[in-house]
Motif scaffolding. Structure first.
Motif, PDB file in Angstrom:
ATOM      1  N   ILE A  48       0.890  -1.157   0.000  1.00 52.14           N
ATOM      2  CA  ILE A  48       0.000   0.000   0.000  1.00 52.14           C
ATOM      3  C   ILE A  48       0.927   1.205   0.000  1.00 52.14           C
ATOM      4  N   VAL A  49       0.882   1.979  -1.080  1.00 51.18           N
ATOM      5  CA  VAL A  49       1.728   3.167  -1.206  1.00 51.18           C
ATOM      6  C   VAL A  49       0.967   4.326  -0.583  1.00 51.18           C
ATOM      7  N   VAL A  50       1.564   4.918   0.440  1.00 54.99           N
ATOM      8  CA  VAL A  50       0.906   5.957   1.233  1.00 54.99           C
ATOM      9  C   VAL A  50       1.656   7.274   1.056  1.00 54.99           C
ATOM     10  N   ARG A 114      12.571  -5.043 -10.513  1.00 55.24           N
ATOM     11  CA  ARG A 114      12.944  -5.682 -11.778  1.00 55.24           C
ATOM     12  C   ARG A 114      14.420  -6.051 -11.806  1.00 55.24           C
ATOM     13  N   CYS A 115      15.260  -5.249 -11.170  1.00 53.33           N
ATOM     14  CA  CYS A 115      16.699  -5.566 -11.089  1.00 53.33           C
ATOM     15  C   CYS A 115      16.926  -6.900 -10.383  1.00 53.33           C
ATOM     16  N   PHE A 116      15.997  -7.290  -9.531  1.00 53.22           N
ATOM     17  CA  PHE A 116      16.106  -8.547  -8.773  1.00 53.22           C
ATOM     18  C   PHE A 116      15.176  -9.627  -9.329  1.00 53.22           C
ATOM     19  N   GLY A 117      14.627  -9.404 -10.511  1.00 54.79           N
ATOM     20  CA  GLY A 117      13.770 -10.398 -11.155  1.00 54.79           C
ATOM     21  C   GLY A 117      12.358 -10.449 -10.616  1.00 54.79           C
ATOM     22  N   VAL A 118      11.942  -9.427  -9.897  1.00 54.05           N
ATOM     23  CA  VAL A 118      10.603  -9.387  -9.311  1.00 54.05           C
ATOM     24  C   VAL A 118       9.706  -8.519 -10.189  1.00 54.05           C
ATOM     25  N   GLU A 119       8.527  -9.024 -10.482  1.00 56.16           N
ATOM     26  CA  GLU A 119       7.552  -8.301 -11.284  1.00 56.16           C
ATOM     27  C   GLU A 119       6.668  -7.451 -10.377  1.00 56.16           C
ATOM     28  N   GLY A 120       6.177  -6.345 -10.910  1.00 57.10           N
ATOM     29  CA  GLY A 120       5.284  -5.484 -10.153  1.00 57.10           C
ATOM     30  C   GLY A 120       4.068  -5.104 -10.968  1.00 57.10           C
ATOM     31  N   HIS A 121       2.954  -4.920 -10.285  1.00 57.64           N
ATOM     32  CA  HIS A 121       1.717  -4.525 -10.960  1.00 57.64           C
ATOM     33  C   HIS A 121       1.002  -3.484 -10.098  1.00 57.64           C
ATOM     34  N   PHE A 122       0.797  -2.298 -10.680  1.00 56.00           N
ATOM     35  CA  PHE A 122       0.106  -1.219  -9.980  1.00 56.00           C
ATOM     36  C   PHE A 122      -1.398  -1.419 -10.039  1.00 56.00           C
ATOM     37  N   MET A 123      -2.083  -0.938  -9.017  1.00 56.75           N
ATOM     38  CA  MET A 123      -3.550  -0.961  -8.984  1.00 56.75           C
ATOM     39  C   MET A 123      -4.060   0.365  -8.434  1.00 56.75           C
ATOM     40  N   SER A 124      -5.016   0.946  -9.141  1.00 56.15           N
ATOM     41  CA  SER A 124      -5.660   2.150  -8.617  1.00 56.15           C
ATOM     42  C   SER A 124      -7.178   2.027  -8.625  1.00 56.15           C
ATOM     43  N   ASP A 140      -3.560  12.822   7.834  1.00 56.87           N
ATOM     44  CA  ASP A 140      -2.905  13.433   6.674  1.00 56.87           C
ATOM     45  C   ASP A 140      -2.428  12.420   5.637  1.00 56.87           C
ATOM     46  N   GLU A 141      -2.529  11.142   5.937  1.00 58.35           N
ATOM     47  CA  GLU A 141      -2.060  10.123   5.000  1.00 58.35           C
ATOM     48  C   GLU A 141      -3.169   9.703   4.047  1.00 58.35           C
ATOM     49  N   GLU A 142      -2.768   9.457   2.810  1.00 60.61           N
ATOM     50  CA  GLU A 142      -3.697   9.010   1.793  1.00 60.61           C
ATOM     51  C   GLU A 142      -3.132   7.803   1.064  1.00 60.61           C
ATOM     52  N   VAL A 143      -3.985   6.870   0.705  1.00 65.14           N
ATOM     53  CA  VAL A 143      -3.593   5.748  -0.146  1.00 65.14           C
ATOM     54  C   VAL A 143      -3.414   6.310  -1.549  1.00 65.14           C
ATOM     55  N   VAL A 144      -2.249   6.082  -2.135  1.00 61.56           N
ATOM     56  CA  VAL A 144      -1.960   6.577  -3.477  1.00 61.56           C
ATOM     57  C   VAL A 144      -2.232   5.489  -4.511  1.00 61.56           C
ATOM     58  N   MET A 145      -1.814   4.257  -4.208  1.00 60.42           N
ATOM     59  CA  MET A 145      -2.011   3.124  -5.109  1.00 60.42           C
ATOM     60  C   MET A 145      -1.587   1.857  -4.386  1.00 60.42           C
ATOM     61  N   LEU A 146      -1.871   0.730  -4.999  1.00 58.79           N
ATOM     62  CA  LEU A 146      -1.361  -0.555  -4.530  1.00 58.79           C
ATOM     63  C   LEU A 146      -0.341  -1.044  -5.540  1.00 58.79           C
ATOM     64  N   LEU A 147       0.591  -1.863  -5.055  1.00 64.52           N
ATOM     65  CA  LEU A 147       1.618  -2.433  -5.916  1.00 64.52           C
ATOM     66  C   LEU A 147       1.847  -3.882  -5.502  1.00 64.52           C
ATOM     67  N   ALA A 148       1.370  -4.818  -6.345  1.00 65.46           N
ATOM     68  CA  ALA A 148       1.576  -6.247  -6.097  1.00 65.46           C
ATOM     69  C   ALA A 148       2.962  -6.621  -6.611  1.00 65.46           C
ATOM     70  N   LEU A 149       3.714  -7.379  -5.829  1.00 69.18           N
ATOM     71  CA  LEU A 149       5.066  -7.791  -6.199  1.00 69.18           C
ATOM     72  C   LEU A 149       5.223  -9.292  -6.057  1.00 69.18           C
ATOM     73  N   GLY A 150       5.939  -9.886  -7.002  1.00 61.95           N
ATOM     74  CA  GLY A 150       6.222 -11.315  -6.919  1.00 61.95           C
ATOM     75  C   GLY A 150       6.989 -11.784  -8.140  1.00 61.95           C
ATOM     76  N   TYR A 151       7.452 -13.017  -8.079  1.00 66.96           N
ATOM     77  CA  TYR A 151       8.146 -13.623  -9.211  1.00 66.96           C
ATOM     78  C   TYR A 151       7.110 -14.177 -10.184  1.00 66.96           C
ATOM     79  N   ALA A 152       7.342 -13.962 -11.478  1.00 64.83           N
ATOM     80  CA  ALA A 152       6.442 -14.491 -12.494  1.00 64.83           C
ATOM     81  C   ALA A 152       6.548 -16.013 -12.512  1.00 64.83           C
ATOM     82  N   GLU A 153       5.429 -16.669 -12.744  1.00 66.73           N
ATOM     83  CA  GLU A 153       5.393 -18.128 -12.787  1.00 66.73           C
ATOM     84  C   GLU A 153       5.834 -18.619 -14.151  1.00 66.73           C
ATOM     85  N   GLY A 154       7.030 -19.183 -14.224  1.00 75.66           N
ATOM     86  CA  GLY A 154       7.508 -19.821 -15.441  1.00 75.66           C
ATOM     87  C   GLY A 154       7.334 -19.005 -16.705  1.00 75.66           C
ATOM     88  N   GLY A 155       7.649 -17.736 -16.658  1.00 73.30           N
ATOM     89  CA  GLY A 155       7.531 -16.902 -17.847  1.00 73.30           C
ATOM     90  C   GLY A 155       6.108 -16.536 -18.196  1.00 73.30           C
TER      91      GLY A 155
END
Length: 174
Positions: A48-50, A114-124, A140-155
């Motif tokens: 959760i990007v705040v 990505r430098c470490f082979g991890v994929e990311g996907h933004f969600m708004s 004063d904090e607001e949710v800006v977006m979500l970012l799912a991170l993980g290794y891709a499954e077999g390409g």
């Protein structure tokens, strides 16, 4: 995340934080507020990007660091006044300050991952207010977006990359 924390921010105020949702219970809570997007449950972590709308104020520790660098609190006063005029003058400016800076961090997280082979996907497409309440963000904090991170499954590729704008389509030279 440490590599991404080198992202630039206004006056180096770093008006951001990340909530790493990793537990099955936490992912379930977030999934319900993220339009039940499967990636929230499938990814090992969703961030959760705040953004902090009030981080421009004088109590931010970055101002003390700047004062030490410049030789005292008096030297920081013009910078504080400028930050107040730029980021604190209106609600719109406070939101823009928080969101634009937190977005720089989020993009840096994706590039670093990505430098470490991890994929990311933004969600708004999410319930911003619901996530703010569910995860107990400060006023004063607001949710800006979500970012799912993980290794891709077999390409595995979710979607082929769609056309991007060319330089001529994207840039107006003046």
């Amino acid at each position: 995340v440490e590599l991404a924390s080198l992202a630039p921010s206004a006056f180096n105020l770093q008006p951001w934080r990340l909530i790493a949702v990793r537990s099955p219970e936490g992912r379930e809570r977030l999934w319900r507020l993220a339009q039940q997007q499967p990636k929230v449950l499938e990814a090992p972590v969703t961030l959760i990007v705040v953004g902090d709308r009030g981080a421009w104020q004088g109590d931010n520790p970055a101002w003390g660091e700047l004062a030490a660098m410049l030789g005292g609190a008096e030297a920081v006063k013009p910078y504080l006044a400028m930050a107040e005029a730029l980021y604190g003058a209106t609600t719109e400016r406070r939101i823009k300050f928080a969101e634009s800076n937190a977005a720089l961090l989020a993009m840096s997280v994706v590039y670093a991952a990505r430098c470490f082979g991890v994929e990311g996907h933004f969600m708004s497409g999410i319930d911003f207010a619901g996530i703010k309440q569910e995860f107990a963000l400060d006023e004063d904090e607001e949710v800006v977006m979500l970012l799912a991170l993980g290794y891709a499954e077999g390409g595995k590729v979710l979607y082929p990359r769609r056309k991007r704008q060319s330089y001529d389509e994207l840039v107006e030279e003046v």
